[in-house]
Design a protein around this motif. Structure first.
Motif, PDB file in Angstrom:
ATOM      1  N   VAL A  12      -2.863 -33.389   5.897  1.00  0.00           N
ATOM      2  CA  VAL A  12      -3.588 -32.924   4.718  1.00  0.00           C
ATOM      3  C   VAL A  12      -5.079 -32.986   5.013  1.00  0.00           C
ATOM      4  CG1 VAL A  12      -4.125 -33.384   2.310  1.00  0.00           C
ATOM      5  CG2 VAL A  12      -1.776 -33.644   3.132  1.00  0.00           C
ATOM      6  N   LEU A  13      -5.786 -31.871   4.810  1.00  0.00           N
ATOM      7  CA  LEU A  13      -7.211 -31.782   5.140  1.00  0.00           C
ATOM      8  C   LEU A  13      -8.107 -31.811   3.911  1.00  0.00           C
ATOM      9  CD1 LEU A  13      -6.967 -28.995   7.886  1.00  0.00           C
ATOM     10  CD2 LEU A  13      -6.863 -31.487   8.178  1.00  0.00           C
ATOM     11  N   GLY A  14      -7.555 -31.505   2.753  1.00  0.00           N
ATOM     12  CA  GLY A  14      -8.370 -31.513   1.538  1.00  0.00           C
ATOM     13  C   GLY A  14      -7.586 -31.013   0.348  1.00  0.00           C
ATOM     14  N   PHE A  15      -8.088 -31.357  -0.849  1.00  0.00           N
ATOM     15  CA  PHE A  15      -7.444 -30.914  -2.086  1.00  0.00           C
ATOM     16  C   PHE A  15      -8.503 -30.736  -3.157  1.00  0.00           C
ATOM     17  CE2 PHE A  15      -5.326 -31.991  -6.199  1.00  0.00           C
ATOM     18  CZ  PHE A  15      -4.506 -30.866  -6.267  1.00  0.00           C
ATOM     19  N   ASP A  16      -8.407 -29.626  -3.885  1.00  0.00           N
ATOM     20  CA  ASP A  16      -9.322 -29.341  -4.984  1.00  0.00           C
ATOM     21  C   ASP A  16      -8.495 -29.038  -6.224  1.00  0.00           C
ATOM     22  OD1 ASP A  16     -11.179 -28.458  -6.794  1.00  0.00           O
ATOM     23  OD2 ASP A  16     -12.102 -26.975  -5.468  1.00  0.00           O
ATOM     24  N   LYS A  17      -8.433 -29.998  -7.136  1.00  0.00           N
ATOM     25  CA  LYS A  17      -7.613 -29.841  -8.336  1.00  0.00           C
ATOM     26  C   LYS A  17      -8.167 -28.773  -9.262  1.00  0.00           C
ATOM     27  CE  LYS A  17      -5.132 -32.549 -11.802  1.00  0.00           C
ATOM     28  NZ  LYS A  17      -4.734 -33.917 -12.212  1.00  0.00           N
ATOM     29  N   ASN A  18      -9.478 -28.560  -9.220  1.00  0.00           N
ATOM     30  CA  ASN A  18     -10.068 -27.548 -10.096  1.00  0.00           C
ATOM     31  C   ASN A  18      -9.527 -26.153  -9.812  1.00  0.00           C
ATOM     32  OD1 ASN A  18     -11.794 -29.351 -11.493  1.00  0.00           O
ATOM     33  ND2 ASN A  18     -13.281 -29.289  -9.825  1.00  0.00           N
ATOM     34  N   ALA A  19      -9.181 -25.906  -8.552  1.00  0.00           N
ATOM     35  CA  ALA A  19      -8.658 -24.589  -8.157  1.00  0.00           C
ATOM     36  C   ALA A  19      -7.196 -24.667  -7.731  1.00  0.00           C
ATOM     37  CB  ALA A  19      -9.492 -24.011  -7.021  1.00  0.00           C
ATOM     38  N   TRP A  20      -6.571 -25.846  -7.892  1.00  0.00           N
ATOM     39  CA  TRP A  20      -5.189 -26.058  -7.434  1.00  0.00           C
ATOM     40  C   TRP A  20      -5.021 -25.549  -6.001  1.00  0.00           C
ATOM     41  CZ3 TRP A  20      -2.995 -29.429 -10.385  1.00  0.00           C
ATOM     42  CH2 TRP A  20      -3.280 -29.469 -11.750  1.00  0.00           C
ATOM     43  N   LEU A  21      -5.903 -26.077  -5.144  1.00  0.00           N
ATOM     44  CA  LEU A  21      -6.032 -25.590  -3.775  1.00  0.00           C
ATOM     45  C   LEU A  21      -5.848 -26.746  -2.797  1.00  0.00           C
ATOM     46  CD1 LEU A  21      -6.814 -22.962  -2.217  1.00  0.00           C
ATOM     47  CD2 LEU A  21      -9.184 -23.746  -2.332  1.00  0.00           C
ATOM     48  N   LEU A  22      -4.928 -26.566  -1.845  1.00  0.00           N
ATOM     49  CA  LEU A  22      -4.616 -27.576  -0.854  1.00  0.00           C
ATOM     50  C   LEU A  22      -4.914 -27.031   0.542  1.00  0.00           C
ATOM     51  CD1 LEU A  22      -3.196 -30.373  -0.236  1.00  0.00           C
ATOM     52  CD2 LEU A  22      -1.055 -29.063  -0.057  1.00  0.00           C
TER      53      LEU A  22
END
Length: 323
Positions: A96-106
């Motif tokens: 896992v390299l990153g996660f952005d909940k605001n954009a539901w982006l993994l």
């Protein structure tokens, strides 16, 4: 913000702002990664590396008319975080390299020189015993994890429940199976016209929705198995929840049968991972039937007669509750 192909300048700026692009990293290209059903999945090529972006939308990407919960991508993240606590299971997962909940982006590791196992269906191939045993090693270890605090993932389970236990068996479900294969619609009546069978499937569906105490993958089929130069990886974990281990193993058995694996090999698998046989048999049978007559079709190179034999095999599993 929905990511697109190619990435727009504002989307690239967004990725820099949320830290998914490293300092001095410039996007060279972006293109679709695989043929996923649920999410938008892109490969991002930069001047430094290649990585993958996955984004959930409020619908199933392959079937935009089917709504789906946005938080499924966070379920995938939490699954990876949970199993990465175990050294053996971590070897099966992309980083896992990153996660952005605001954009539901993994953002996850790009799996080099790899591919899924969907080719199994196309030429009626049998999976190598070594790979089967690796899959079993993964499942056994996963199901032994001491996990007590994992999201119930109820909305995804309800979605799965409809497409596994309900819609394929309704007489008027809106699926024109003759568009898949001429004569398949008539063939589907061999399950739709059996009230006792439907009752057993309904009861099994209720069981599926109940809470369990074992972390399961939830969609353990060849599209989630990925071969790479680093070995076997298990991906697409957005259906994960605390449930019954029989469900994962049953899905695996069903898809091996759909790809023409011998029954003797299925029995060897069952003997090597003994679970509740009656539940295992029923889940396996339902998974076969829903893949023959449901919306989630596979690239099966089978005649109608072969599908009829498979459906008969599956019905016997459900009704007799044993292999």
């Amino acid at each position: 913000m929905f990511i697109t192909i190619p990435l727009e300048p504002k989307q690239i700026s967004y990725l820099k702002g949320n830290g998914m692009l490293l300092s001095g990293e410039e996007v060279i290209d972006s293109y679709q990664a695989g043929k996923g059903n649920m999410n938008v999945t892109l490969k991002i090529k930069t001047n430094k590396r290649i990585f993958v972006l996955k984004q959930s939308r409020p619908f199933v990407v392959k079937f935009p008319e089917v709504p789906a919960p946005l938080d499924r991508i966070e379920i995938e993240l939490k699954f990876y975080n949970e199993i990465n606590k175990d050294n053996l299971l971590a070897c099966f997962s992309p980083a896992v390299l990153g996660f952005d909940k605001n954009a539901w982006l993994l953002a996850i590791e790009h799996l080099d020189k790899g591919g899924d196992y969907l080719w199994l269906y196309e030429n009626k191939n049998s999976l190598n015993k070594k790979v089967i045993d690796l899959l079993l090693t993964y499942l056994k270890k996963l199901h032994q994890l001491p996990v007590t605090d994992f999201p119930i993932n109820q909305e995804m389970r309800k979605l799965n429940h409809q497409h596994i236990f309900v819609l394929p068996f309704l007489p008027d479900n809106g699926f024109n199976l003759d568009q898949i294969q001429e004569g398949l619609q008539d063939l589907s009546t061999m399950v739709k016209d059996k009230p006792e069978l439907i009752e057993k499937i309904n009861l099994l569906g209720e069981r599926y929705l109940k809470p369990g105490d074992v972390l399961i993958h939830g969609d353990f089929y060849p599209g989630s198995w990925f071969e790479t130069e680093k070995g076997l990886k298990i991906i697409d974990t957005e259906f994960a929840f605390l449930g019954e281990p029989e469900f994962d193993l049953a899905v695996m058995l069903a898809h091996l049968k759909l790809s023409s694996t011998a029954v003797s090999e299925l029995l060897r698998i069952i003997e090597s991972y003994p679970l509740k046989n009656e539940i295992l048999a029923q889940y396996t049978g339902v998974e076969i039937l829903r893949r023959l007559f449901g919306l989630a079709q596979l690239p099966l190179s089978l005649s109608l007669e072969e599908k009829k034999k498979l459906a008969t095999f599956a019905i016997n599993l459900i009704m007799n509750e044993k292999f």
